[in-house]
Motif scaffolding. Sequence first.
Motif, PDB file in Angstrom:
ATOM      1  N   UNK A  34      50.402  87.637  41.353  1.00 30.69           N
ATOM      2  CA  UNK A  34      49.787  86.358  41.737  1.00 30.69           C
ATOM      3  C   UNK A  34      50.255  85.872  43.111  1.00 30.69           C
ATOM      4  N   UNK A  35      50.770  86.775  43.925  1.00 33.56           N
ATOM      5  CA  UNK A  35      51.089  86.485  45.318  1.00 33.56           C
ATOM      6  C   UNK A  35      50.241  87.382  46.221  1.00 33.56           C
ATOM      7  N   UNK A  81      39.048  79.115  45.739  1.00 33.82           N
ATOM      8  CA  UNK A  81      39.855  78.119  45.032  1.00 33.82           C
ATOM      9  C   UNK A  81      41.367  78.295  45.220  1.00 33.82           C
ATOM     10  N   UNK A  82      41.798  79.157  46.101  1.00 35.45           N
ATOM     11  CA  UNK A  82      43.208  79.455  46.368  1.00 35.45           C
ATOM     12  C   UNK A  82      43.915  80.198  45.243  1.00 35.45           C
ATOM     13  N   UNK A  87      39.816  90.898  48.727  1.00 29.62           N
ATOM     14  CA  UNK A  87      40.322  91.522  49.947  1.00 29.62           C
ATOM     15  C   UNK A  87      39.178  91.648  50.954  1.00 29.62           C
ATOM     16  N   UNK A  88      39.451  91.211  52.175  1.00 30.77           N
ATOM     17  CA  UNK A  88      38.492  91.360  53.255  1.00 30.77           C
ATOM     18  C   UNK A  88      38.939  92.497  54.173  1.00 30.77           C
ATOM     19  N   UNK A  89      38.039  92.892  55.047  1.00 35.59           N
ATOM     20  CA  UNK A  89      38.309  93.955  56.007  1.00 35.59           C
ATOM     21  C   UNK A  89      39.408  93.513  56.973  1.00 35.59           C
ATOM     22  N   UNK A 494      45.789  87.094  40.753  1.00 35.73           N
ATOM     23  CA  UNK A 494      44.896  86.384  41.669  1.00 35.73           C
ATOM     24  C   UNK A 494      43.745  87.263  42.130  1.00 35.73           C
ATOM     25  N   UNK A 495      43.808  88.572  41.898  1.00 36.92           N
ATOM     26  CA  UNK A 495      42.809  89.486  42.460  1.00 36.92           C
ATOM     27  C   UNK A 495      41.578  89.557  41.565  1.00 36.92           C
TER      28      UNK A 495
END
Length: 500
Positions: A34-35, A81-82, A87-89, A494-495
């Motif tokens: 979750x980090x 929502x934080x 994952x982005x490029x 979180x993923x």
Amino acid sequence: MSDAAAVHAELVERAEQAAMKLEKERNNRWYPSFHIAARSGWINDPNGLSFFNGRYQVFYQHHAYSAYWGPMHWGHVSSEDMVTFRREHVALAPSIEADRDGVFSGSAVVGDDGKLYAYYTGHRWNNMFNDDDGALQVQCLATSEDGVVFTKHGVVVEGPGLKHFRDPKVFRIDGIWYMIFGACSEDNRGQVWMYTSTDMFNWEFDRILFEDPNPDAFMLECPDIFPLGDKWVLIYCPMGPRKDAYQARNSHNAGYVVGDWAPGEDFKQLTDYRLIDWGHNFYAPQTFEAPDGRRICYGWMGSFTIGTPSQETDGWGGQLTVPRELSLDEDLNLINYPVAEIEKLRGEKTEFGSFVLGLNQDKVLLEQTPPCEILLDVDLSVTDSERVGLKIGLTEDGSHTYVGYDSLAERIFVDRRLAGNGDRGYRAAPFPGGDKLSLRILIDRGSVEVFVNGGVQSVTSFAFPNAGDRSVALSSESGSITVDRLDIYPLDTIWEDERQ
């Protein structure tokens, strides 16, 4: 697409592919649930924190080619929502002469044209290899229409010839843009410089906003300034100060001063320098304003000087803290506490209620420890145990990380002497006093974050447990502990692509 844009696109794609390849070999035994961490490779400072296109944008310093620091890129994740991230490029890579040896730290803001403006330090070694002969640092700009693909615009602030000149943080007041960054003066003093602009491209020197009163501080990394109530908080990371009792125990430390400031004026310091977090692994914090007006902060958990076992064998190094909301109390202390959204990750609660743990007893709370959150309230007026301790990640061989309250030192501690793997050491924050002890402890696979009495203090550290069954036990020493509440929640990942 211009030739420069094509070169940049090729280099960010190359970095993305390298990270994906290394990810296949990643060991997840300590990889955070979750980090925020890179899919693989190295991560340090949070960069470009912003809310753009309906999503929270979190960039970070990233080396995709190994688990160790190398030529810096900007990695990227985003969330609505934080707490649910995708994952982005890879966003930025070294591709022009100005950032030949690294796209260093910076910030991001939304312009009037609706684009995201990312300001960063372009870094070049004078000898093209290392810092032995110094470096040239300039401030650069890249813009994006979608927050993912960026167009570089080159240098917007030339370097004044100083040894250190980096980490731009940009904000706007009444139509004027302000940029601050850390600097090392010609006489080796740590300073914060300020520039201004009306168009985001052309910047003029305004003033030296702040100089650290400590003459041992030769550089102030990652400065950030923002209002809380009618005061201004200046965060920075002083390089150079020596160890001082419980303070400045790390090779890199982060703190703040509170003062008065208005555009066109000097910063008037009202408090002494205070640590934000007292743990082994908290550095380079950056803040941004959420759409609802909250001031949100992320910090980096890592070290430039002492490696971690995850770097040596697991294909990744470093992570960010959970997002924290900042506020000031009446004594101008900076309060930092996990954002309320973290509670969305909670699973079914295990509730222990109120009880007394007798003389020299251990009470096992969990036989197995998933990523979780522990809420512990203790009545100190009827507690005479010398320490209120939690043994976290306790394995059959006795290894564990010890977290709790030391009544003799009157401090909240994280003790890694028996942690099992990685760096050891003891860190401790001052207890604010009173009869009520309230601890909120966030335990991930390889880290602990301890928040004291609603965020008056925090202690953040890596903690890499041994293999095997990992329990959590409450422990008393030479006395009893009166517990008013003890709740434990498992915390989801979180993923978004890993959610059950």
